[in-house]
Design a protein around this motif. Structure first.
Motif, PDB file in Angstrom:
ATOM      1  N   ALA A  20       0.830  -1.204   0.000  1.00 14.71           N
ATOM      2  CA  ALA A  20       0.000   0.000   0.000  1.00 14.71           C
ATOM      3  C   ALA A  20       0.866   1.256   0.000  1.00 14.71           C
ATOM      4  N   LEU A  21       1.934   1.231   0.785  1.00 15.56           N
ATOM      5  CA  LEU A  21       2.826   2.383   0.847  1.00 15.56           C
ATOM      6  C   LEU A  21       3.418   2.706  -0.520  1.00 15.56           C
ATOM      7  N   ALA A  22       3.769   1.679  -1.271  1.00 11.37           N
ATOM      8  CA  ALA A  22       4.378   1.883  -2.590  1.00 11.37           C
ATOM      9  C   ALA A  22       3.423   2.541  -3.571  1.00 11.37           C
ATOM     10  N   ARG A  23       2.128   2.487  -3.312  1.00 12.57           N
ATOM     11  CA  ARG A  23       1.143   3.075  -4.226  1.00 12.57           C
ATOM     12  C   ARG A  23       0.746   4.510  -3.827  1.00 12.57           C
ATOM     13  N   LEU A  24       1.442   5.068  -2.852  1.00 10.20           N
ATOM     14  CA  LEU A  24       1.124   6.411  -2.388  1.00 10.20           C
ATOM     15  C   LEU A  24       2.214   7.390  -2.786  1.00 10.20           C
ATOM     16  N   ASP A  25       1.836   8.530  -3.325  1.00 11.55           N
ATOM     17  CA  ASP A  25       2.834   9.565  -3.602  1.00 11.55           C
ATOM     18  C   ASP A  25       3.023  10.416  -2.354  1.00 11.55           C
ATOM     19  N   LEU A  26       4.014  11.312  -2.393  1.00 10.05           N
ATOM     20  CA  LEU A  26       4.352  12.096  -1.211  1.00 10.05           C
ATOM     21  C   LEU A  26       3.177  12.931  -0.746  1.00 10.05           C
ATOM     22  N   GLU A  27       2.470  13.554  -1.667  1.00 11.56           N
ATOM     23  CA  GLU A  27       1.351  14.411  -1.282  1.00 11.56           C
ATOM     24  C   GLU A  27       0.277  13.620  -0.541  1.00 11.56           C
ATOM     25  N   THR A  28      -0.017  12.420  -1.034  1.00  9.40           N
ATOM     26  CA  THR A  28      -1.043  11.600  -0.377  1.00  9.40           C
ATOM     27  C   THR A  28      -0.571  11.140   0.994  1.00  9.40           C
ATOM     28  N   LYS A  29       0.697  10.774   1.081  1.00 11.60           N
ATOM     29  CA  LYS A  29       1.231  10.354   2.376  1.00 11.60           C
ATOM     30  C   LYS A  29       1.171  11.494   3.394  1.00 11.60           C
ATOM     31  N   ALA A  30       1.533  12.680   2.952  1.00  8.28           N
ATOM     32  CA  ALA A  30       1.493  13.830   3.861  1.00  8.28           C
ATOM     33  C   ALA A  30       0.061  14.127   4.303  1.00  8.28           C
ATOM     34  N   ASP A  31      -0.903  13.987   3.387  1.00 10.07           N
ATOM     35  CA  ASP A  31      -2.304  14.197   3.739  1.00 10.07           C
ATOM     36  C   ASP A  31      -2.837  13.085   4.644  1.00 10.07           C
ATOM     37  N   LEU A  32      -2.286  11.887   4.483  1.00  9.59           N
ATOM     38  CA  LEU A  32      -2.727  10.763   5.316  1.00  9.59           C
ATOM     39  C   LEU A  32      -2.367  10.988   6.781  1.00  9.59           C
ATOM     40  N   LEU A  33      -1.335  11.772   7.032  1.00  9.56           N
ATOM     41  CA  LEU A  33      -0.928  12.065   8.407  1.00  9.56           C
ATOM     42  C   LEU A  33      -1.717  13.226   9.004  1.00  9.56           C
ATOM     43  N   ALA A  34      -2.662  13.762   8.221  1.00 11.85           N
ATOM     44  CA  ALA A  34      -3.579  14.794   8.703  1.00 11.85           C
ATOM     45  C   ALA A  34      -5.005  14.322   8.431  1.00 11.85           C
ATOM     46  N   GLY A  35      -5.893  14.507   9.367  1.00 17.39           N
ATOM     47  CA  GLY A  35      -7.269  14.085   9.148  1.00 17.39           C
ATOM     48  C   GLY A  35      -7.948  14.891   8.059  1.00 17.39           C
ATOM     49  N   ILE A  36      -9.088  14.400   7.600  1.00 17.46           N
ATOM     50  CA  ILE A  36      -9.859  15.138   6.595  1.00 17.46           C
ATOM     51  C   ILE A  36     -10.940  15.999   7.247  1.00 17.46           C
ATOM     52  N   ASP A  37     -11.255  15.726   8.510  1.00 17.70           N
ATOM     53  CA  ASP A  37     -12.208  16.550   9.240  1.00 17.70           C
ATOM     54  C   ASP A  37     -11.982  16.319  10.724  1.00 17.70           C
ATOM     55  N   TRP A  39     -13.026  14.002  12.760  1.00 24.59           N
ATOM     56  CA  TRP A  39     -12.899  12.653  13.307  1.00 24.59           C
ATOM     57  C   TRP A  39     -12.408  11.608  12.313  1.00 24.59           C
ATOM     58  N   ARG A  40     -12.158  11.965  11.051  1.00 27.42           N
ATOM     59  CA  ARG A  40     -11.849  10.938  10.046  1.00 27.42           C
ATOM     60  C   ARG A  40     -10.475  11.149   9.418  1.00 27.42           C
ATOM     61  N   THR A  41      -9.901  10.019   8.976  1.00 26.13           N
ATOM     62  CA  THR A  41      -8.638  10.044   8.247  1.00 26.13           C
ATOM     63  C   THR A  41      -8.919   9.969   6.746  1.00 26.13           C
ATOM     64  N   LEU A  42      -7.883  10.238   5.977  1.00 28.38           N
ATOM     65  CA  LEU A  42      -7.979  10.237   4.521  1.00 28.38           C
ATOM     66  C   LEU A  42      -8.182   8.824   3.982  1.00 28.38           C
ATOM     67  N   ALA A  43      -8.999   8.712   2.954  1.00 29.08           N
ATOM     68  CA  ALA A  43      -9.094   7.460   2.183  1.00 29.08           C
ATOM     69  C   ALA A  43      -8.135   7.559   1.005  1.00 29.08           C
ATOM     70  N   ALA A  44      -7.489   6.429   0.676  1.00 33.14           N
ATOM     71  CA  ALA A  44      -6.588   6.372  -0.479  1.00 33.14           C
ATOM     72  C   ALA A  44      -6.969   5.146  -1.304  1.00 33.14           C
ATOM     73  N   PRO A  45      -7.986   5.262  -2.160  1.00 31.45           N
ATOM     74  CA  PRO A  45      -8.482   4.105  -2.917  1.00 31.45           C
ATOM     75  C   PRO A  45      -7.399   3.408  -3.740  1.00 31.45           C
ATOM     76  N   ALA A  46      -6.446   4.155  -4.248  1.00 31.26           N
ATOM     77  CA  ALA A  46      -5.392   3.537  -5.060  1.00 31.26           C
ATOM     78  C   ALA A  46      -4.564   2.553  -4.267  1.00 31.26           C
ATOM     79  N   ALA A  47      -4.509   2.757  -2.945  1.00 36.68           N
ATOM     80  CA  ALA A  47      -3.762   1.855  -2.072  1.00 36.68           C
ATOM     81  C   ALA A  47      -4.681   0.886  -1.336  1.00 36.68           C
ATOM     82  N   GLY A  48      -5.965   0.896  -1.671  1.00 36.66           N
ATOM     83  CA  GLY A  48      -6.905  -0.002  -1.004  1.00 36.66           C
ATOM     84  C   GLY A  48      -7.228   0.416   0.410  1.00 36.66           C
TER      85      GLY A  48
END
Length: 823
Positions: A20-37, A39-48
Motif C-alpha cells: 500500500a505504501l508503494a502506491r502512495l505519492d508524497l502528497e497523499t502520504k502527507a495528507d494521510l498524516l492529517a485528518g480530513i475533518d 474525526w476521520r482520516t484520509l481514504a486512499a483508494p489507489a492503495a486499497g
C-alpha cells in the motif's frame, strides 16, 4: 493475572502495508498524516485504504456526530469504573464500548485516560482512574483488552503528565526523571507490555521543555523501551511543529485538514528539512492500524466478526454503577440497633429525598466525556420506582451559577439552511445545545451553508421571570413568541478555541411567563470562521433559566420533609461549572449552600444519608453529623436505578482509588497553576497516599482503598513465598458480601534510596465474595517492579534489597496483616 486475549497481527500485514505504501505519492502520504475533518482520516483508494473514524470518549462512544438524533450509552465515569477494583468487570466495559463503536462505525476509541490524580483540584479528575500508577495500569489493561478484543482500537491518553487543565496548551510540566518513570510513565508501560494497545494520544502540554507532540525522547521510551508499536495521534489542536512532529513519530495530527502536516510536510521534504523516509515510517503505522481494524484491502482485520450490541446493556450499566459506589460511612443512629444501611423497603414508610441532583441527575462530567444518552434515570426516578409515593421530594437549594442550555419544558429541533433558502430535515435536540463538530448535517459544504435554524416551543414550568440567552461565536437572531429579542453578533472572549465548545452563555432577555404558557421559539445562527486548525463547525446554543426560587424557603421545606420522614437522603453534587475539561477547580467545596442544607437536614433527622454525586473529592464538613455517606461518582444513565438498588440492599462494591482529604489545606499536593508558564512537580514520587503517609501530620477523610461492605470482614492470615502472597479473609457478618483484598509492600526503613521511598506501595489486589461464615483464600502475584525504584544516576530500575514487609488489609490506612520477605 488475566484471562483476556490480545488480538495478534496477521502474518501478511507487513507485506500489505509495504504494498500500500508503494502506491502512495508524497502528497497523499502527507495528507494521510492529517485528518480530513474532525474525526476521520484520509481514504486512499489507489492503495486499497478506506477512511477510518476515531471518536471520543471514555464513558460512551459519541461517533462522528454529536447529536441527540444518534444517542450514545452513558457509562459511569472512569473514576467510578476503577472504583470497582475489578479488571474483569472493566474488560466487560470494554466489550460494551466496542459494540457501541461498531454500531456507530467507529474504528478507534479515544480512550482510556491514564493520567494520574496528582491533585484533587484537577478539573478532569473524574476522567482518570486513580492516584496510583499500578492501580491505573491494571484497570487500563483491562479496558484496552476489552475494547480491542472486539476489533476496535484504543488510544492511551494523554501521553504524558496531562494531570491538570490550567494553561494546558502552553504549560511546561517540569518533572524529575524518577517521578516520571515511577508514576507518570508507569501505566503506559504496563498497558503497552500487557495488551499491545493500537494507539496513543500525545498531550497538549510540554514536559521538561519539549511539547509532547514533538517529544522524540519520550516517544522513543514508549516505542523502544516499552515495545509500543501502535499509531500516535495528537490531542485535538496539539500539533505545533511539522519537522519535529514527524521525526518524533507523530503519525496523525488532528483534526484535519488544516494541520502542521499535509502541504506543510510536503514542503519540508521538498526543501530538505526532513526526509520522505521519515514520513514513510509514520505512514506505515497508519497503514498497520488500517490492517488491524479492517480498513485495508487484501488483509483480514485482526478480529473477525462484528459485534454491534451486547445483551441487556442497561443491566450492565446498573451493575457497573453498583460496583463502583463507595460506602464511606455507615453508622448506627442513636437509639437504633442496626446500621443505617441498607434500608429495608418493607419498613420504610416515608423517605425524604432532597437535593437538586436527586431530580436533575448529574451523570457525567463536562468536555470530551460528554454524550447524549438515550435516557437518564435520576435518583428520584429510581427510588420512586421501588418505593412509590413513600418518597417525598424537596429541592433544598438552588444550584444556579450561570445561564445553561435550555432543557426542561423545551421541545427543540435543529436544521441547516442552504444559501438558496432550502432547509434540510430537522433533527431532535436533547437540549438547547447544537454541536455540529467538524460537519454540517446533510454533508453541506461551507459554501452551500447559510445558517442553522433551531426551532421549537417552550411550555413554562413555573410562573415568573424567565431568562433567555445565547451561546456561540457568530450572529444570533433570537425570536420568541414572534418577537425579535436579539439580532447581533456574539464575539470571542478568550484565546482558548475550546470556548466554542463549552463556553458560557450570555443573557439576552427576561420575560414574565405563567406556568403552562406556550412560547414559540426560532433561533437563527450564522457562525464566524472557526479558530485556525479546526474544521468548520456549527456550535451554538439556546440558553434559559427558570424563575429562581427563594433558597430560605427551599431549605425550610427540605428540613420539614426530613423531620416528617423516617429516613432523609440528601443528594449533593458538583455542577458542569465545577468539574469539566478545560479548567481546574479552585477549591473542594460543594457549590452553593449544599453544606448548609446537609447540616440543617441532619439536625432535623438523625437518620440522614448523604449521597455524594461528584467525580472527585469534595470537602464534607458535616461528615460527623450524618449516619451514612455513599459516594456515587458520575454514575451514568442508569445511576438512579443503581442507587435505589444499593440503598435497598444490593452490595456497594466500590473502594476509593484516590485519597479523600478532609479539607483542601490538608491535601499534600494541590498546585495546578503554573508560575511563569512552568508547573514544577517538586513533590517527586510522593503524591496521593504516598504523600499522606510520608508526611503523617494529618489524617484524610478516607484513605486510598477505603470502602465499607454490608457485611463484616476479618483478615486472618498472610503468607508470602517468593513472589506470591496468600491472604485468608472471612465473612463474619450476616450477609453475603464482596471485599477487595489489598496488598502493599514496605521497604526496610533503613533502605538507602536517594530522595526516599514511600512507606507503602500498592503491589496487588483481588476481589473476593463469600457467604456469612465462609473463609476465602486469595493468591496475589507480586511483580519484580514492586521492589524497585528508578535510579537517576544509572538511568535504570534498581532493586531495593534487604527485608521488605508485605501488608494486607481493606485500605492503605488499615493493614492488620504483615509478613516479612526478602527482595
Amino acid at each position: 493475572m488475566s484471562d483476556w486475549t490480545v488480538p495478534a497481527d496477521r502474518p501478511d500485514y507487513d507485506e500489505a502495508v509495504e504494498a500500500a505504501l508503494a502506491r502512495l505519492d508524497l502528497e497523499t502520504k502527507a495528507d494521510l498524516l492529517a485528518g480530513i475533518d474532525m474525526w476521520r482520516t484520509l481514504a486512499a483508494p489507489a492503495a486499497g485504504l478506506r477512511s477510518m473514524t476515531v471518536s471520543d470518549g471514555p464513558i460512551g462512544v459519541r461517533g462522528r456526530f454529536w447529536t441527540a438524533a444518534d444517542p450514545s450509552l452513558a457509562l459511569p465515569s472512569p473514576t467510578a469504573q476503577a472504583a470497582s477494583w475489578d479488571p474483569a468487570l472493566v474488560r466487560r466495559i470494554g466489550h460494551l464500548l466496542a459494540a457501541e463503536a461498531r454500531r456507530k462505525d467507529v474504528d478507534v476509541l479515544l480512550a482510556p485516560t491514564i493520567n494520574l490524580h496528582r491533585s484533587p483540584l484537577g478539573g478532569r479528575h473524574f476522567e482518570a482512574f486513580s492516584e496510583d500508577p499500578y492501580m491505573t495500569g491494571r484497570i487500563a489493561e483491562a479496558y484496552v483488552a476489552g475494547v480491542q478484543e472486539h476489533g476496535v482500537g484504543t488510544t492511551m491518553k494523554h501521553y504524558v503528565a496531562n494531570d491538570a487543565e490550567t494553561d494546558r496548551f502552553t504549560v511546561d510540566n517540569v518533572i524529575g526523571e524518577r517521578a516520571l518513570r515511577e508514576l507518570y510513565l508507569r501505566p503506559f508501560e504496563m498497558v503497552a507490555a500487557a495488551v499491545n494497545p493500537w494507539g496513543v494520544m500525545t498531550a497538549y502540554n510540554t514536559v521538561n521543555g519539549t511539547t509532547m507532540t514533538a517529544h522524540r525522547e519520550l516517544m522513543d521510551v514508549l516505542r523502544e523501551e516499552f515495545g509500543f508499536d501502535g499509531f500516535n495521534v495528537s490531542d485535538w489542536g496539539a500539533a505545533r511543529h511539522t519537522v519535529e512532529g514527524v521525526e518524533a513519530g507523530l503519525d496523525l495530527a488532528m483534526p484535519g485538514p488544516l494541520t502542521v502536516f499535509g502541504e506543510h510536510l510536503v514542503a519540508a521534504v521538498r526543501e530538505g528539512r526532513t526526509t520522505e523516509d521519515a514520513v514513510d515510517a509514520n505512514v506505515r503505522r497508519i497503514l498497520k492500524l488500517a490492517a488491524r481494524v479492517g480498513a485495508l484491502d487484501g488483509v483480514e482485520a485482526a478480529v473477525a466478526g462484528r459485534v454491534e450490541a451486547i445483551e441487556d446493556p442497561d443491566g450492565l450499566l446498573r451493575e457497573i454503577a453498583r460496583r463502583s459506589f463507595v460506602l464511606a460511612k455507615n453508622d448506627v443512629p442513636a437509639g437504633d440497633e442496626t446500621r443505617i444501611l441498607p434500608l429495608h423497603p418493607d419498613v420504610v414508610h416515608r423517605l425524604a429525598l432532597i437535593g437538586p441532583a436527586a431530580e436533575e441527575a448529574r451523570i457525567l462530567g463536562g468536555g470530551s466525556a460528554t454524550v447524549f444518552p438515550p435516557h437518564v434515570v435520576s435518583p428520584l426516578d429510581g427510588l420512586r420506582a421501588r418505593l412509590g409515593d413513600r418518597v417525598v421530594y424537596a429541592q433544598g437549594v438552588d444550584l444556579f451559577e450561570q445561564i445553561q442550555a435550555a432543557n426542561r419544558g423545551f421541545t427543540l429541533t435543529a436544521r441547516p439552511v442552504k444559501n438558496d433558502g432550502i432547509a434540510l430535515p430537522a433533527e431532535p435536540l436533547a437540549n438547547g445545545d447544537v454541536k455540529w463538530m467538524g460537519y454540517v448535517p446533510g454533508g453541506l459544504s461551507t459554501d452551500e451553508f447559510a445558517y442553522a435554524l433551531l426551532e421549537g416551543r417552550y411550555i413554562a414550568t413555573k410562573t415568573g421571570e424567565h431568562v433567555f440567552g445565547t451561546r456561540g461565536f457568530g450572529h444570533h437572531k433570537l425570536v420568541l413568541g414572534g418577537e425579535i429579542v436579539f439580532d447581533q453578533d456574539q464575539e470571542y472572549t478568550s484565546d482558548d478555541p475550546f470556548e466554542a465548545f463549552f463556553g458560557p452563555g450570555v443573557e439576552r432577555v427576561r420575560l414574565h411567563l405563567e406556568q403552562g404558557q406556550e412560547l414559540e421559539i426560532r433561533h437563527e445562527f450564522t457562525p464566524f470562521d472557526f479558530p485556525p486548525g479546526f474544521p468548520p463547525s456549527v456550535l451554538f446554543g439556546l440558553m434559559h433559566t427558570e424563575p429562581r426560587p427563594d433558597e430560605e424557603t427551599l431549605i425550610e421545606e427540605a428540613v420539614a420533609a426530613a423531620r416528617d420522614a423516617e429516613i432523609a437522603v440528601v443528594v449533593v453534587s458538583t455542577t458542569a461549572l465545577t468539574e469539566s475539561e478545560g479548567f481546574d477547580r479552585r477549591d473542594l467545596r460543594l457549590p452553593g449552600r449544599q453544606d448548609e442544607l446537609v447540616a440543617a437536614v441532619a439536625a432535623a433527622n438523625p437518620n440522614t444519608i448523604v449521597v455524594v454525586n461528584t467525580g472527585s473529592p469534595v470537602e464534607m464538613p458535616w461528615a460527623g453529623d450524618v449516619a451514612g455517606i455513599l459516594l456515587t461518582w458520575f454514575p451514568g444513565q442508569e445511576g438512579g436505578n443503581a442507587l435505589a438498588e444499593v440503598l435497598l440492599g444490593a452490595e456497594p462494591g466500590g473502594r476509593l482509588t484516590t485519597t479523600w482529604p478532609k479539607t483542601l489545606a490538608d491535601a499534600p499536593v494541590t498546585e495546578v497553576v503554573p508560575t511563569d508558564g512552568v508547573l514544577r512537580y517538586d513533590e517527586g514520587v510522593f503524591i496521593g497516599y504516598r504523600a499522606w503517609q510520608r508526611r503523617g501530620t494529618a489524617e484524610p477523610a478516607f484513605w486510598f482503598g477505603h470502602g465499607l461492605s454490608y457485611t463484616q470482614w476479618e483478615y486472618r492470615s498472610l503468607e508470602v513465598s517468593g513472589r506470591e502472597a496468600r491472604v485468608t479473609v472471612a465473612n463474619t457478618g450476616d450477609a453475603r458480601g464482596r471485599e477487595i483484598v489489598q496488598l502493599y509492600l514496605s521497604p526496610d526503613p533503613a533502605a538507602d534510596v536517594p530522595g526516599g521511598i514511600e512507606p507503602n506501595r500498592l503491589a496487588g489486589f483481588a476481589a473476593v465474595e463469600a457467604d456469612p461464615g465462609q473463609e476465602v483464600e486469595v493468591v496475589i502475584a507480586l511483580e519484580d517492579r514492586s521492589f524497585q525504584y528508578w535510579d537517576e544516576e544509572r538511568h535504570a530500575w534498581t532493586e531495593v534489597g534487604g527485608t521488605w514487609t508485605a501488608r494486607a488489609g481493606g485500605n492503605v490506612g488499615d493493614l492488620p496483616l504483615a509478613s516479612e520477605l526478602k527482595a
